[in-house]
Write an enzyme that holds these catalytic residues in place. Structure first.
Site, PDB file in Angstrom:
ATOM      1  N   CYS A  49     -14.640  -9.152  -7.551  1.00  0.00           N
ATOM      2  CA  CYS A  49     -15.970  -9.689  -7.915  1.00  0.00           C
ATOM      3  C   CYS A  49     -15.841 -11.188  -8.217  1.00  0.00           C
ATOM      4  O   CYS A  49     -16.727 -11.974  -7.923  1.00  0.00           O
ATOM      5  CB  CYS A  49     -16.531  -9.011  -9.155  1.00  0.00           C
ATOM      6  SG  CYS A  49     -16.882  -7.262  -9.009  1.00  0.00           S
ATOM      7  N   CYS A  90     -15.333  -2.655  -5.769  1.00  0.00           N
ATOM      8  CA  CYS A  90     -15.826  -1.822  -6.881  1.00  0.00           C
ATOM      9  C   CYS A  90     -17.333  -1.608  -6.875  1.00  0.00           C
ATOM     10  O   CYS A  90     -17.849  -0.879  -7.715  1.00  0.00           O
ATOM     11  CB  CYS A  90     -15.427  -2.449  -8.220  1.00  0.00           C
ATOM     12  SG  CYS A  90     -16.432  -3.881  -8.669  1.00  0.00           S
ATOM     13  N   LEU A  94       0.820  -1.215   0.000  1.00  0.00           N
ATOM     14  CA  LEU A  94       0.000   0.000   0.000  1.00  0.00           C
ATOM     15  C   LEU A  94       0.858   1.271   0.000  1.00  0.00           C
ATOM     16  O   LEU A  94       0.497   2.269  -0.615  1.00  0.00           O
ATOM     17  CB  LEU A  94      -0.914  -0.025   1.235  1.00  0.00           C
ATOM     18  CG  LEU A  94      -2.140   0.857   1.221  1.00  0.00           C
ATOM     19  CD1 LEU A  94      -3.008   0.597   0.002  1.00  0.00           C
ATOM     20  CD2 LEU A  94      -2.945   0.640   2.501  1.00  0.00           C
ATOM     21  N   CYS A 111       4.198 -21.483  -7.191  1.00  0.00           N
ATOM     22  CA  CYS A 111       4.829 -22.472  -8.077  1.00  0.00           C
ATOM     23  C   CYS A 111       5.905 -23.260  -7.351  1.00  0.00           C
ATOM     24  O   CYS A 111       6.108 -24.445  -7.616  1.00  0.00           O
ATOM     25  CB  CYS A 111       5.417 -21.753  -9.288  1.00  0.00           C
ATOM     26  SG  CYS A 111       4.141 -20.994 -10.302  1.00  0.00           S
ATOM     27  N   CYS A 169     -14.461  -6.468 -11.278  1.00  0.00           N
ATOM     28  CA  CYS A 169     -13.072  -6.375 -10.840  1.00  0.00           C
ATOM     29  C   CYS A 169     -12.643  -7.751 -10.331  1.00  0.00           C
ATOM     30  O   CYS A 169     -13.468  -8.664 -10.223  1.00  0.00           O
ATOM     31  CB  CYS A 169     -12.875  -5.279  -9.782  1.00  0.00           C
ATOM     32  SG  CYS A 169     -13.342  -5.739  -8.105  1.00  0.00           S
ATOM     33  N   ALA A 214      -2.833 -12.164  -1.771  1.00  0.00           N
ATOM     34  CA  ALA A 214      -2.870 -10.870  -1.084  1.00  0.00           C
ATOM     35  C   ALA A 214      -2.378  -9.760  -2.012  1.00  0.00           C
ATOM     36  O   ALA A 214      -3.000  -8.694  -2.113  1.00  0.00           O
ATOM     37  CB  ALA A 214      -2.026 -10.926   0.185  1.00  0.00           C
ATOM     38  N   ASN A 224       0.904 -14.394  -5.335  1.00  0.00           N
ATOM     39  CA  ASN A 224       0.100 -14.664  -4.138  1.00  0.00           C
ATOM     40  C   ASN A 224      -1.178 -13.825  -4.151  1.00  0.00           C
ATOM     41  O   ASN A 224      -1.244 -12.770  -4.778  1.00  0.00           O
ATOM     42  CB  ASN A 224       0.911 -14.382  -2.874  1.00  0.00           C
ATOM     43  CG  ASN A 224       1.251 -12.920  -2.734  1.00  0.00           C
ATOM     44  OD1 ASN A 224       0.493 -12.146  -2.171  1.00  0.00           O
ATOM     45  ND2 ASN A 224       2.393 -12.512  -3.294  1.00  0.00           N
TER      46      ASN A 224
END
Lengths: 263, 65
Positions: free
Chosen positions: A178, A251, A113, A191, A175, A135, A133
Protein backbone atom coordinates in the site's frame (compact mmCIF):
# COMPACT_ATOMS: atom_id res chain seq x y z
CA UNK A 1 5.89 -23.87 25.89
CA UNK A 2 7.36 -22.66 29.18
CA UNK A 3 4.86 -21.41 31.77
CA UNK A 4 7.35 -20.01 34.24
CA UNK A 5 10.77 -18.33 34.23
CA UNK A 6 13.82 -20.13 35.60
CA UNK A 7 15.89 -18.45 38.34
CA UNK A 8 18.62 -17.82 35.80
CA UNK A 9 16.18 -16.16 33.38
CA UNK A 10 14.74 -14.07 36.19
CA UNK A 11 18.18 -12.74 37.17
CA UNK A 12 19.44 -12.23 33.66
CA UNK A 13 16.40 -10.26 32.49
CA UNK A 14 15.66 -8.51 35.82
CA UNK A 15 16.27 -4.99 34.45
CA UNK A 16 13.41 -5.35 31.98
CA UNK A 17 11.21 -7.54 34.20
CA UNK A 18 11.15 -4.66 36.72
CA UNK A 19 9.41 -2.48 34.13
CA UNK A 20 5.71 -2.68 34.92
CA UNK A 21 4.98 -2.80 31.17
CA UNK A 22 7.01 -6.01 30.81
CA UNK A 23 7.01 -7.84 34.16
CA UNK A 24 7.32 -11.62 34.48
CA UNK A 25 4.35 -12.08 32.22
CA UNK A 26 5.92 -10.09 29.38
CA UNK A 27 9.25 -11.86 29.83
CA UNK A 28 7.51 -15.22 29.55
CA UNK A 29 5.88 -14.06 26.32
CA UNK A 30 9.33 -13.13 24.98
CA UNK A 31 10.75 -16.51 26.06
CA UNK A 32 8.01 -18.35 24.14
CA UNK A 33 8.13 -16.11 21.07
CA UNK A 34 9.31 -17.16 17.61
CA UNK A 35 10.75 -14.45 15.39
CA UNK A 36 11.87 -14.69 11.77
CA UNK A 37 14.61 -12.22 10.95
CA UNK A 38 15.33 -11.73 7.24
CA UNK A 39 18.68 -10.11 6.45
CA UNK A 40 21.72 -10.14 8.73
CA UNK A 41 23.44 -6.98 7.55
CA UNK A 42 23.61 -3.56 9.18
CA UNK A 43 19.96 -3.68 10.34
CA UNK A 44 19.79 -7.39 11.17
CA UNK A 45 22.89 -7.24 13.38
CA UNK A 46 21.51 -4.89 16.06
CA UNK A 47 18.03 -6.42 15.80
CA UNK A 48 19.39 -9.92 16.39
CA UNK A 49 21.75 -8.74 19.14
CA UNK A 50 19.03 -6.94 21.11
CA UNK A 51 16.39 -9.65 20.68
CA UNK A 52 18.84 -12.38 21.71
CA UNK A 53 20.00 -10.38 24.72
CA UNK A 54 16.38 -9.65 25.73
CA UNK A 55 15.59 -13.36 25.80
CA UNK A 56 13.37 -13.79 22.74
CA UNK A 57 13.14 -17.58 22.81
CA UNK A 58 13.40 -18.64 19.18
CA UNK A 59 15.25 -16.66 16.53
CA UNK A 60 15.30 -17.81 12.91
CA UNK A 61 18.17 -16.03 11.17
CA UNK A 62 17.88 -15.85 7.38
CA UNK A 63 20.61 -14.66 4.99
CA UNK A 64 22.28 -16.25 1.97
CA UNK A 65 25.35 -13.99 2.09
CA UNK A 66 28.84 -14.42 3.49
CA UNK A 67 30.72 -12.05 5.77
CA UNK A 68 32.89 -9.62 3.75
CA UNK A 69 35.64 -7.35 5.01
CA UNK A 70 33.65 -4.25 3.99
CA UNK A 71 30.71 -5.43 6.18
CA UNK A 72 32.67 -5.02 9.41
CA UNK A 73 32.33 -1.20 9.37
CA UNK A 74 28.65 -1.54 10.39
CA UNK A 75 27.83 -5.22 10.96
CA UNK A 76 29.15 -5.33 14.49
CA UNK A 77 28.40 -8.99 15.33
CA UNK A 78 31.02 -10.36 12.96
CA UNK A 79 34.73 -10.90 13.68
CA UNK A 80 37.60 -10.91 11.16
CA UNK A 81 38.02 -14.64 11.80
CA UNK A 82 34.51 -15.12 10.36
CA UNK A 83 35.25 -13.63 6.92
CA UNK A 84 33.77 -15.80 4.12
CA UNK A 85 31.60 -17.67 6.62
CA UNK A 86 27.85 -17.69 6.05
CA UNK A 87 26.31 -14.74 7.88
CA UNK A 88 23.49 -16.92 9.26
CA UNK A 89 25.97 -19.28 10.94
CA UNK A 90 28.39 -16.53 11.96
CA UNK A 91 25.59 -14.50 13.60
CA UNK A 92 24.18 -17.57 15.36
CA UNK A 93 27.64 -18.44 16.71
CA UNK A 94 28.14 -14.97 18.19
CA UNK A 95 24.62 -14.73 19.61
CA UNK A 96 24.71 -18.16 21.24
CA UNK A 97 27.82 -17.08 23.15
CA UNK A 98 26.05 -13.93 24.28
CA UNK A 99 22.90 -15.78 25.36
CA UNK A 100 22.94 -19.57 25.71
CA UNK A 101 19.36 -19.55 27.06
CA UNK A 102 17.71 -19.03 23.66
CA UNK A 103 17.32 -21.17 20.54
CA UNK A 104 18.97 -19.90 17.37
CA UNK A 105 18.20 -21.36 13.95
CA UNK A 106 20.51 -20.17 11.16
CA UNK A 107 18.98 -20.50 7.69
CA UNK A 108 21.48 -19.90 4.91
CA UNK A 109 18.96 -19.17 2.21
CA UNK A 110 17.64 -16.37 0.10
CA UNK A 111 14.06 -15.48 1.06
CA UNK A 112 12.22 -16.76 -2.03
CA UNK A 113 8.74 -18.10 -2.73
CA UNK A 114 9.89 -21.74 -2.45
CA UNK A 115 12.25 -21.28 0.52
CA UNK A 116 11.88 -22.78 4.00
CA UNK A 117 12.07 -19.22 5.28
CA UNK A 118 8.91 -18.28 3.34
CA UNK A 119 6.96 -21.19 4.85
CA UNK A 120 8.22 -20.29 8.32
CA UNK A 121 6.27 -17.00 8.10
CA UNK A 122 3.17 -19.08 8.89
CA UNK A 123 4.69 -20.48 12.09
CA UNK A 124 6.27 -17.47 13.76
CA UNK A 125 4.79 -14.68 15.89
CA UNK A 126 6.61 -11.92 14.08
CA UNK A 127 8.70 -11.23 10.98
CA UNK A 128 11.37 -8.54 10.90
CA UNK A 129 12.46 -7.26 7.50
CA UNK A 130 16.12 -6.26 7.51
CA UNK A 131 16.69 -7.15 3.86
CA UNK A 132 18.53 -5.01 1.34
CA UNK A 133 16.41 -4.97 -1.80
CA UNK A 134 12.87 -4.10 -2.86
CA UNK A 135 12.01 -7.44 -4.47
CA UNK A 136 12.70 -9.32 -1.22
CA UNK A 137 10.81 -6.68 0.77
CA UNK A 138 7.73 -7.15 -1.42
CA UNK A 139 7.92 -10.94 -1.10
CA UNK A 140 8.23 -10.78 2.71
CA UNK A 141 5.20 -8.49 2.82
CA UNK A 142 3.22 -10.82 0.57
CA UNK A 143 3.99 -13.77 2.86
CA UNK A 144 3.00 -11.79 5.96
CA UNK A 145 -0.33 -10.76 4.41
CA UNK A 146 -0.95 -14.34 3.25
CA UNK A 147 -0.22 -15.95 6.63
CA UNK A 148 -1.46 -13.00 8.72
CA UNK A 149 1.84 -12.49 10.53
CA UNK A 150 2.92 -9.15 11.97
CA UNK A 151 5.80 -7.43 10.17
CA UNK A 152 8.31 -4.80 11.25
CA UNK A 153 10.14 -3.19 8.33
CA UNK A 154 13.36 -1.20 8.57
CA UNK A 155 15.46 0.33 5.80
CA UNK A 156 18.44 2.65 5.65
CA UNK A 157 20.76 4.25 3.13
CA UNK A 158 23.27 7.07 3.45
CA UNK A 159 22.01 9.19 6.36
CA UNK A 160 18.34 8.21 5.88
CA UNK A 161 16.30 5.60 7.67
CA UNK A 162 12.70 4.39 7.51
CA UNK A 163 10.63 2.24 9.87
CA UNK A 164 7.07 0.96 9.62
CA UNK A 165 5.06 -1.99 10.93
CA UNK A 166 1.93 -3.82 9.84
CA UNK A 167 -0.32 -6.38 11.48
CA UNK A 168 -2.27 -8.34 8.88
CA UNK A 169 -4.53 -9.67 11.67
CA UNK A 170 -6.09 -6.23 11.93
CA UNK A 171 -8.89 -5.82 9.41
CA UNK A 172 -7.98 -2.25 8.52
CA UNK A 173 -4.21 -2.80 8.41
CA UNK A 174 -2.31 -1.38 5.46
CA UNK A 175 0.58 -3.38 4.02
CA UNK A 176 4.02 -2.54 2.65
CA UNK A 177 2.65 -2.63 -0.90
CA UNK A 178 0.00 0.00 0.00
CA UNK A 179 2.94 2.29 0.81
CA UNK A 180 5.36 1.27 -1.95
CA UNK A 181 3.50 -0.41 -4.83
CA UNK A 182 6.55 -1.28 -6.91
CA UNK A 183 9.16 -4.01 -6.86
CA UNK A 184 12.12 -1.85 -7.76
CA UNK A 185 13.53 1.38 -6.42
CA UNK A 186 14.98 4.14 -8.58
CA UNK A 187 18.54 3.03 -9.26
CA UNK A 188 20.66 0.93 -6.89
CA UNK A 189 19.54 1.35 -3.30
CA UNK A 190 21.82 -0.92 -1.34
CA UNK A 191 24.38 0.15 1.20
CA UNK A 192 27.32 -1.24 -0.77
CA UNK A 193 26.43 0.94 -3.77
CA UNK A 194 25.31 4.15 -2.05
CA UNK A 195 27.18 4.19 1.24
CA UNK A 196 25.94 4.07 4.81
CA UNK A 197 27.05 5.03 8.29
CA UNK A 198 26.93 2.29 10.90
CA UNK A 199 24.98 4.29 13.51
CA UNK A 200 22.27 5.13 10.93
CA UNK A 201 21.45 1.45 10.28
CA UNK A 202 22.10 0.90 14.00
CA UNK A 203 19.44 3.47 14.94
CA UNK A 204 16.81 1.94 12.68
CA UNK A 205 17.75 -1.60 13.76
CA UNK A 206 17.47 -0.58 17.42
CA UNK A 207 14.01 0.87 16.76
CA UNK A 208 12.96 -2.36 15.03
CA UNK A 209 14.15 -4.33 18.06
CA UNK A 210 12.27 -1.98 20.39
CA UNK A 211 9.06 -2.37 18.40
CA UNK A 212 9.57 -6.16 18.31
CA UNK A 213 9.92 -6.43 22.10
CA UNK A 214 6.84 -4.26 22.57
CA UNK A 215 4.81 -6.31 20.09
CA UNK A 216 5.84 -9.65 21.60
CA UNK A 217 5.22 -8.47 25.17
CA UNK A 218 1.78 -7.22 24.16
CA UNK A 219 2.42 -3.48 24.46
CA UNK A 220 1.01 -0.68 22.36
CA UNK A 221 3.12 0.05 19.28
CA UNK A 222 3.86 3.39 17.67
CA UNK A 223 4.75 2.14 14.21
CA UNK A 224 1.66 0.27 12.98
CA UNK A 225 0.55 1.88 9.70
CA UNK A 226 2.82 4.77 10.46
CA UNK A 227 6.02 5.46 8.53
CA UNK A 228 8.87 6.96 10.51
CA UNK A 229 11.41 8.81 8.35
CA UNK A 230 14.64 9.45 10.20
CA UNK A 231 17.18 12.00 8.97
CA UNK A 232 20.59 11.16 10.40
CA UNK A 233 21.99 14.58 9.43
CA UNK A 234 19.51 16.78 11.31
CA UNK A 235 18.24 14.06 13.69
CA UNK A 236 14.73 15.08 12.67
CA UNK A 237 11.98 12.50 12.37
CA UNK A 238 8.76 12.65 10.42
CA UNK A 239 5.71 10.43 10.96
CA UNK A 240 3.39 9.71 8.03
CA UNK A 241 0.12 7.79 8.26
CA UNK A 242 -0.44 4.94 5.80
CA UNK A 243 -4.01 3.76 5.22
CA UNK A 244 -5.12 0.50 3.69
CA UNK A 245 -5.45 0.99 -0.05
CA UNK A 246 -8.61 -0.82 -1.15
CA UNK A 247 -7.05 -1.20 -4.62
CA UNK A 248 -3.84 -2.78 -3.29
CA UNK A 249 -3.08 -5.96 -5.25
CA UNK A 250 -1.56 -7.61 -2.16
CA UNK A 251 -4.00 -6.82 0.68
CA UNK A 252 -6.87 -4.89 -0.92
CA UNK A 253 -10.52 -5.71 -1.54
CA UNK A 254 -9.89 -6.96 -5.08
CA UNK A 255 -7.40 -9.50 -3.81
CA UNK A 256 -9.84 -10.76 -1.17
CA UNK A 257 -12.63 -11.11 -3.75
CA UNK A 258 -10.31 -13.04 -6.07
CA UNK A 259 -9.43 -15.40 -3.26
CA UNK A 260 -13.07 -16.10 -2.50
CA UNK A 261 -13.75 -16.95 -6.13
CA UNK A 262 -10.73 -19.24 -6.29
CA UNK A 263 -11.68 -21.20 -3.20
CA UNK B 1 -1.40 28.54 -4.74
CA UNK B 2 1.08 28.29 -1.90
CA UNK B 3 2.32 24.77 -1.18
CA UNK B 4 4.92 23.56 1.30
CA UNK B 5 7.02 20.88 -0.39
CA UNK B 6 9.59 19.03 1.73
CA UNK B 7 9.63 21.99 4.10
CA UNK B 8 9.99 24.70 1.42
CA UNK B 9 7.08 27.06 0.85
CA UNK B 10 6.50 28.23 -2.74
CA UNK B 11 3.79 29.30 -5.20
CA UNK B 12 2.66 26.69 -7.72
CA UNK B 13 0.06 26.62 -10.46
CA UNK B 14 -1.30 23.09 -10.37
CA UNK B 15 -4.38 21.20 -9.23
CA UNK B 16 -3.34 17.64 -8.52
CA UNK B 17 -0.34 15.53 -7.52
CA UNK B 18 0.44 14.17 -10.99
CA UNK B 19 0.58 17.73 -12.35
CA UNK B 20 2.77 18.75 -9.42
CA UNK B 21 5.29 15.99 -10.19
CA UNK B 22 5.39 17.19 -13.81
CA UNK B 23 6.06 20.78 -12.74
CA UNK B 24 8.80 19.59 -10.38
CA UNK B 25 10.16 17.39 -13.18
CA UNK B 26 10.26 14.38 -10.84
CA UNK B 27 9.87 10.91 -12.34
CA UNK B 28 7.41 8.83 -10.32
CA UNK B 29 9.76 5.81 -10.08
CA UNK B 30 10.28 4.70 -6.51
CA UNK B 31 8.47 7.74 -5.09
CA UNK B 32 5.95 8.10 -2.31
CA UNK B 33 3.94 11.23 -1.58
CA UNK B 34 2.29 12.34 1.64
CA UNK B 35 -0.07 15.31 1.89
CA UNK B 36 -0.53 16.72 5.38
CA UNK B 37 1.22 13.70 6.87
CA UNK B 38 -1.01 11.13 5.15
CA UNK B 39 0.40 8.93 2.36
CA UNK B 40 -1.62 9.28 -0.85
CA UNK B 41 -1.92 6.00 -2.83
CA UNK B 42 -0.44 6.20 -6.31
CA UNK B 43 -3.80 5.50 -8.03
CA UNK B 44 -5.18 8.67 -6.43
CA UNK B 45 -2.40 11.02 -7.55
CA UNK B 46 -4.16 12.18 -10.77
CA UNK B 47 -7.41 13.03 -8.94
CA UNK B 48 -5.91 14.27 -5.69
CA UNK B 49 -6.91 17.93 -5.43
CA UNK B 50 -4.38 20.17 -3.74
CA UNK B 51 -5.42 23.10 -1.57
CA UNK B 52 -3.66 26.23 -0.33
CA UNK B 53 -0.96 25.58 2.31
CA UNK B 54 -0.94 21.82 1.83
CA UNK B 55 2.16 20.31 3.42
CA UNK B 56 3.58 17.84 0.91
CA UNK B 57 6.37 15.31 1.42
CA UNK B 58 7.85 13.75 -1.69
CA UNK B 59 10.47 11.09 -1.04
CA UNK B 60 12.11 7.94 -2.34
CA UNK B 61 11.45 4.47 -1.00
CA UNK B 62 14.63 3.07 0.44
CA UNK B 63 15.47 -0.60 0.51
CA UNK B 64 18.97 -0.79 1.97
CA UNK B 65 19.76 -2.75 5.05
Amino acid sequence: MANHLSDQQFLRYSAQIMLPEIGECGQLKLANAKVLLVGLGGLGNPVAAYLAAAGVGYLYLVDDDEVELSNLQRQVLYRPAQLKQAKAQAAAAQLSQQNPLITLSPIQQRFSLDSDAYRLVADVNLVIDCSDNMATRQLINQACVRYKTALIVGAAIGFDGQLISFDANQLESACYHCLYPFSDTEGPQNCAALGILGPVVGTIGSLQALEAIKYLAGLEMGSFNRLLRFDGKTLQSQHLAVSKNSECVVCGQQRENTNEINH
Amino acid sequence: MKLIINGQSQEYVCQDLTALLQILNKPANGLAIAVNEQIVPRQQWPQFQLTENDNISIFQAIAGG
